[in-house]
Design a protein around this motif. Structure first.
Motif, PDB file in Angstrom:
ATOM      1  N   ASP A 122       0.904  -1.318  -0.098  1.00  0.00           N
ATOM      2  CA  ASP A 122      -0.060  -0.024  -0.070  1.00  0.00           C
ATOM      3  C   ASP A 122       0.693   1.148   0.058  1.00  0.00           C
ATOM      4  O   ASP A 122       1.947   1.151   0.229  1.00  0.00           O
ATOM      5  CB  ASP A 122      -0.900  -0.084   1.440  1.00  0.00           C
ATOM      6  CG  ASP A 122      -1.868   0.900   1.361  1.00  0.00           C
ATOM      7  OD1 ASP A 122      -2.186   1.606   0.134  1.00  0.00           O
ATOM      8  OD2 ASP A 122      -2.723   1.316   2.341  1.00  0.00           O
ATOM      9  N   ALA A 144      -5.015  -5.750  -5.891  1.00  0.00           N
ATOM     10  CA  ALA A 144      -4.251  -6.940  -4.893  1.00  0.00           C
ATOM     11  C   ALA A 144      -5.166  -7.955  -5.044  1.00  0.00           C
ATOM     12  O   ALA A 144      -4.620  -9.132  -4.913  1.00  0.00           O
ATOM     13  CB  ALA A 144      -4.138  -6.376  -3.375  1.00  0.00           C
ATOM     14  N   ILE A 185      -2.302  -7.703   1.051  1.00  0.00           N
ATOM     15  CA  ILE A 185      -2.063  -6.366   1.097  1.00  0.00           C
ATOM     16  C   ILE A 185      -1.457  -6.097   2.251  1.00  0.00           C
ATOM     17  O   ILE A 185      -1.728  -6.165   3.388  1.00  0.00           O
ATOM     18  CB  ILE A 185      -3.180  -5.588   0.742  1.00  0.00           C
ATOM     19  CG1 ILE A 185      -2.750  -4.039   0.550  1.00  0.00           C
ATOM     20  CG2 ILE A 185      -4.250  -5.536   1.951  1.00  0.00           C
ATOM     21  CD1 ILE A 185      -3.925  -3.282  -0.014  1.00  0.00           C
TER      22      ILE A 185
END
Length: 148
Positions: free
Chosen positions: A6, A118, A125
């Motif tokens: 992220d 993802a 993630i």
């Protein structure tokens, strides 16, 4: 194992935060080869931060260096677009075949693209925030790390 970083994790890498050492240990625990992904959305968020905060050339260049060790998805293929729609509907409690067990969640549009990508990549993630928690074991796996 596939992992998706992220934006907040990428930012920790750029800032050389101590969290990076914990992540490296986490990745080393895996016995199979790991693939590390992010998306053009995350890179765009980083570049936006760079513009907004007047980062210097060296720091802006470090964003481009991320490409040396991370696979960056640049396209929004139909499978990602379809997954985006399903995750958004699920987050709003409006996906008929899969019910949200909590109240509706308003996800940011970039987070929806990140989650969809993802999910399609079958990647866990890696994040520092709770934005994806309601999707854990529904559309993807979430590994959340503390910045402390």
């Amino acid at each position: 194992m596939n992992y998706f970083l992220d934006t907040n994790i990428l930012l920790a890498y750029l800032k050389q935060h101590t969290l990076v050492k914990n992540l490296q240990k986490y990745f080393e625990l895996e016995t199979s080869p790991n693939l590390i992904f992010t998306s053009a959305v995350c890179i765009g968020e980083l570049k936006s931060l760079a513009v907004q905060n007047n980062w210097g050339e060296k720091r802006i260049h470090s964003i481009e260096l991320l490409r040396q060790f991370i696979l960056i998805t640049n396209t929004l293929e139909n499978t990602i677009i379809d997954r985006y729609a399903r995750i958004d509907a699920y987050s709003q409690g409006r996906l008929q075949e899969k019910q949200l067990e909590t109240s509706a969640r308003n996800m940011g549009k970039n987070d929806l693209w990140i989650a969809a990508t993802a999910s399609v990549l079958n990647a866990t993630i890696i994040t520092t925030d709770k934005d994806f928690d309601h999707l854990h074991n529904q559309f993807l796996k979430v590994a959340r790390f503390d910045l402390k």
